[in-house]
Design a protein around this motif. Structure first.
Motif, PDB file in Angstrom:
ATOM      1  N   MET A   1       0.763  -1.292  -0.049  1.00  0.00           N
ATOM      2  CA  MET A   1       0.012  -0.114   0.169  1.00  0.00           C
ATOM      3  C   MET A   1       0.968   1.181  -0.058  1.00  0.00           C
ATOM      4  O   MET A   1       0.363   2.337  -0.601  1.00  0.00           O
ATOM      5  CB  MET A   1      -0.943   0.041   1.164  1.00  0.00           C
ATOM      6  N   GLY A   2       2.060   0.942   0.850  1.00  0.00           N
ATOM      7  CA  GLY A   2       3.110   2.447   0.489  1.00  0.00           C
ATOM      8  C   GLY A   2       3.584   2.460  -0.725  1.00  0.00           C
ATOM      9  O   GLY A   2       3.451   3.648  -1.208  1.00  0.00           O
ATOM     10  N   GLU A   3       3.763   1.543  -1.582  1.00  0.00           N
ATOM     11  CA  GLU A   3       4.309   1.720  -2.924  1.00  0.00           C
ATOM     12  C   GLU A   3       3.228   2.302  -3.832  1.00  0.00           C
ATOM     13  O   GLU A   3       3.513   3.032  -4.642  1.00  0.00           O
ATOM     14  CB  GLU A   3       4.800   0.139  -3.509  1.00  0.00           C
ATOM     15  N   VAL A   4       1.941   1.772  -3.593  1.00  0.00           N
ATOM     16  CA  VAL A   4       0.939   2.386  -4.201  1.00  0.00           C
ATOM     17  C   VAL A   4       0.653   3.806  -4.124  1.00  0.00           C
ATOM     18  O   VAL A   4       0.420   4.602  -4.985  1.00  0.00           O
ATOM     19  CB  VAL A   4      -0.556   1.542  -3.957  1.00  0.00           C
ATOM     20  N   GLY A   5       0.882   4.226  -2.786  1.00  0.00           N
ATOM     21  CA  GLY A   5       0.570   5.672  -2.453  1.00  0.00           C
ATOM     22  C   GLY A   5       1.858   6.163  -3.033  1.00  0.00           C
ATOM     23  O   GLY A   5       1.642   7.454  -3.762  1.00  0.00           O
ATOM     24  N   LYS A   6       2.877   5.994  -3.159  1.00  0.00           N
ATOM     25  CA  LYS A   6       3.874   6.753  -3.743  1.00  0.00           C
ATOM     26  C   LYS A   6       3.881   6.645  -5.301  1.00  0.00           C
ATOM     27  O   LYS A   6       3.938   7.716  -5.871  1.00  0.00           O
ATOM     28  CB  LYS A   6       5.342   5.771  -3.690  1.00  0.00           C
ATOM     29  N   GLY A   7       3.278   5.913  -5.825  1.00  0.00           N
ATOM     30  CA  GLY A   7       2.947   5.839  -7.481  1.00  0.00           C
ATOM     31  C   GLY A   7       2.105   6.629  -7.657  1.00  0.00           C
ATOM     32  O   GLY A   7       1.995   7.537  -8.435  1.00  0.00           O
ATOM     33  N   ILE A   8       0.898   6.794  -7.005  1.00  0.00           N
ATOM     34  CA  ILE A   8      -0.206   7.744  -7.048  1.00  0.00           C
ATOM     35  C   ILE A   8       0.449   9.226  -6.971  1.00  0.00           C
ATOM     36  O   ILE A   8       0.183  10.017  -7.668  1.00  0.00           O
ATOM     37  CB  ILE A   8      -1.282   7.512  -6.104  1.00  0.00           C
ATOM     38  N   THR A   9       1.093   9.338  -5.679  1.00  0.00           N
ATOM     39  CA  THR A   9       1.771  10.897  -5.685  1.00  0.00           C
ATOM     40  C   THR A   9       2.789  11.020  -6.817  1.00  0.00           C
ATOM     41  O   THR A   9       2.660  12.198  -7.257  1.00  0.00           O
ATOM     42  CB  THR A   9       2.736  10.823  -4.549  1.00  0.00           C
ATOM     43  N   SER A  10       3.593  10.140  -7.421  1.00  0.00           N
ATOM     44  CA  SER A  10       4.530  10.479  -8.565  1.00  0.00           C
ATOM     45  C   SER A  10       3.657  11.038  -9.642  1.00  0.00           C
ATOM     46  O   SER A  10       3.933  11.779 -10.663  1.00  0.00           O
ATOM     47  CB  SER A  10       5.094   9.314  -8.640  1.00  0.00           C
ATOM     48  N   PHE A  11       2.530  10.103  -9.982  1.00  0.00           N
ATOM     49  CA  PHE A  11       1.463  10.273 -11.109  1.00  0.00           C
ATOM     50  C   PHE A  11       1.066  11.848 -10.981  1.00  0.00           C
ATOM     51  O   PHE A  11       1.131  12.537 -11.977  1.00  0.00           O
ATOM     52  CB  PHE A  11       0.386   9.398 -11.169  1.00  0.00           C
TER      53      PHE A  11
END
Length: 71
Positions: A30-40
């Protein structure tokens, strides 16, 4: 098939996933998903700013081409 999954079914699925993967693996995922959304979102904002800068640069010079040659 998936139309009849209610709250008890979702809870059962959540428990099975938690047992299979463990709490640490799920939280890191979930942390990686959050980082991906932030980067997007950051990429979208940077692209929008770039387009706005290009539009501002083209809007600055409104002199017709034939008058530029005279100057």
């Amino acid at each position: 098939m998936l139309n009849n999954i209610g709250l008890p079914g979702l809870l059962l699925i959540a428990v099975v996933v938690l047992v299979l993967f463990g709490r640490g693996k799920i939280s890191s995922l979930m942390g990686e998903v959050g980082k991906g959304i932030t980067s997007f979102k950051r990429g979208i904002n940077e692209g929008q700013e770039e387009l706005e800068k290009e539009a501002a640069n083209t809007a600055k010079d409104v002199t017709p081409e034939d008058e530029k040659d005279k100057v």
